[in-house]
Write an enzyme that holds these catalytic residues in place. Structure first.
Site, PDB file in Angstrom:
ATOM      1  N   HIS A   1      -5.211  -1.837   8.528  1.00 20.44           N
ATOM      2  CA  HIS A   1      -4.929  -0.749   7.592  1.00 20.44           C
ATOM      3  C   HIS A   1      -3.441  -0.756   7.284  1.00 20.44           C
ATOM      4  O   HIS A   1      -2.616  -0.792   8.201  1.00 20.44           O
ATOM      5  CB  HIS A   1      -5.333   0.598   8.193  1.00 20.44           C
TER       6      HIS A   1
ATOM      7  N   ARG B   1      -1.889   8.057  -0.255  1.00 19.82           N
ATOM      8  CA  ARG B   1      -1.501   7.277  -1.427  1.00 19.82           C
ATOM      9  C   ARG B   1      -2.332   7.646  -2.654  1.00 19.82           C
ATOM     10  O   ARG B   1      -1.836   7.635  -3.781  1.00 19.82           O
ATOM     11  CB  ARG B   1      -1.623   5.778  -1.123  1.00 19.82           C
TER      12      ARG B   1
END
Length: 536
Positions: free
Chosen positions: A318, A338
């Site tokens: 990740h 994000r």
């Protein structure tokens, strides 16, 4: 809380923020992505892998840490167990108490099977509980399972097994409805419509979330449903070996009580492996976002019994794990940060990549920035900034606390206010893309009556997974495994139980000249300090 060099870098981040908000970085071309991955993604580091010398995948490569477990022997070679003394007898044995295992158990019970869950920690102690960002499903206008399929197939480098991915996307809307009916509290607007957002690699907003507690909320409801149905759950008990019968069918498992060290025998007409991931093997010394028990147990159990692996050489890192502070190093920073607008920025305040590239591309870009000296130094290495104050500039004051409260509180514990200060991130070992090979019905192709669901499966996502498709696959494939296992159990007649396959495996290891001196599955990671080991 920040060091002097971090504070100096934050000034550059703040100075470039206004200009960055005017123009988002472009997405990379396919050629640029391939070049970046080959140079910086850990899956392309040859020194991180070793050749498998025994079993169905002989001659293929796997991470060194996994290969060592494959090359280790069963603890039952020395610890003899009378498998004819049956302690538990059921139709369906589910190994693993996370989202996939619980979903399987619920559906098997619904189908009328006598089902039992065995789990080495507690029910719910799983990566499901730690998932944050959401679950994908194409259930809104301007979207379709076909579009979902195309996003996921491309994001997985066109390597997903079509029959598995097709089932994932086609059954996604029903999975959301099933969870909603169970009581999962998805984010909804004032009219009761589910709020959906983008994830990395998605062309539509199809991410359904429960703030940033999505996995915990899903697991809460699954656990309650299991307990309300009074499905037996044997906790703190590990499956250490599958049992087969003289017909070659799976016939149950040998269990180890983690508290007393006693062995027990569970006989079952069908078995579902739902043991989750491998993050606690810390491939290539990466930190991990995984729970304590994620040690690839199901892969070892299935492989030693003769089930082949698929894509065991591909791992998802990740892109945004915590790089600082050190106390939470490797913890997950959800992709939702994000998707809400926070940009990835290097030490000079430069936004070097689109914030919602696929995970393997984003992780590789972060590794590149740090390797080439554009990262921010930390006590444990380096990282890049995730410019979280952008979220409230874009969406208004209070958005962070409302939409990602777990992230907000985690950082506030260390006097970092992500509403006002960016946070430092670096890739963390997150997901096991590869696993045991199954067909579209969930059964392994080599062993009768053995099914696999969840992260222990290989092939659903190809060689990279999109955000939100793991919470989806544990529900879709967990439910299907439970239904299929219950149906198959009704027509299964078991023969004489045997552990002869582990003796054959021991002979194969000896013929290959392999002796690691260890046993597998690992069960739990060993974090003992080397000094203590030497003293002992």
């Amino acid at each position: 809380m920040f060091t002097a060099n971090m504070l100096e870098s934050i000034k550059k981040v703040e100075a470039t923020r206004e200009e960055r908000m005017k123009t988002e970085p472009r997405r990379m071309t396919a050629e640029e992505k391939d070049t970046l991955l080959k140079e910086f993604h850990p899956d392309y580091r040859e020194d991180g892998f070793a050749e498998i010398k025994v079993g169905p995948n002989k001659g293929q490569k796997a991470p060194k840490e996994l290969t060592e477990l494959i090359h280790s022997n069963s603890r039952l070679i020395k610890d003899k167990v009378d498998i004819n003394r049956v302690d538990y007898d059921c139709d369906v044995l589910v190994i693993g108490g996370g989202g996939a295992g619980s979903s399987a158990a619920i559906e098997a019970h619904e189908a009328g099977a006598d089902v039992m869950i065995v789990t080495k920690l507690r029910i719910g102690d799983a990566n499901t509980m730690m998932a944050e960002g959401g679950i994908q499903a194409a259930d809104k206008e301007n979207d379709s399972p076909v579009q979902h399929y195309l996003d996921a197939f491309g994001g997985g480098h066109f390597a997903a097994r079509p029959e598995l991915l097709r089932r994932l996307v086609m059954e996604a809307p029903d999975a959301i409805k099933w969870l909603n009916d169970l009581g999962v509290m998805f984010d909804k607007d004032e009219d009761g419509r589910m709020v959906t957002t983008h994830g990395g690699g998605t062309s539509r907003k199809r991410m359904h979330a429960c703030k940033d507690y999505s996995g915990a909320e899903i697991m809460r409801n699954l656990r309650d449903e299991v307990l309300n149905r009074k499905i037996p759950v044997v906790e703190f008990t590990s499956a250490v070996e599958l049992i087969k019968d003289d017909k070659g069918q799976v016939a149950g498992a040998v269990l180890l009580n983690m508290e007393t060290g006693d062995y027990m025998v569970a006989r079952a007409k069908t078995v579902v492996i739902a043991t989750g991931g491998a993050g606690r093997l810390h491939y290539q010394n990466f930190p991990t976002s995984n729970h304590y028990g994620a040690t690839a147990d199901g892969l070892i159990l299935g492989y030693r019994a003769g089930a082949p692996l698929l894509y065991q050489d591909t791992i998802q890192y990740h892109p945004t794990g915590v790089a600082y502070p050190s106390q939470i190093f490797g913890a997950l920073v959800t992709e939702k940060v994000r998707s809400l607008g926070a940009m990835l920025v290097n030490k000079d305040g430069e936004a070097y990549a689109h914030p919602l590239e696929t995970r393997d591309v984003s992780a590789s870009a972060i590794i590149r920035e740090c390797a080439q000296g554009r990262g921010v130094e930390t006590p444990l290495g380096s990282g890049v900034w995730l410019d979280t104050p952008m979220i409230e500039i874009l969406h208004g004051e209070g958005t962070i606390e409302k939409r990602i409260p777990a992230m907000f509180r985690m950082y506030l514990n260390y006097d970092i206010d992500m509403r006002k200060q960016p946070i430092l991130v670096y890739p963390t070992l997150h997901y096991q893309n590869g696993g045991l090979e199954i067909g579209g019905d969930g059964f392994t192709k080599a062993i009768d009556n053995l099914l696999v669901a969840g992260e222990a499966v290989g092939g659903i996502h190809g060689r990279n997974r999109l955000m939100g498709n793991s919470l989806l696959d544990i529900i879709v494939f967990g439910r299907n495994a439970g239904k299929a296992a219950a149906k198959k159990a009704k027509e299964t007649v078991l023969g004489e139980m045997t552990l002869s396959h582990i003796e054959e495996y021991e002979k194969e290891l000896a013929a290959a000249g392999i002796d690691t001196g260890k046993v597998s599955p690992m069960l739990l990671p060993n974090y003992a300090r080397h000094e203590r080991e030497e003293q002992n």
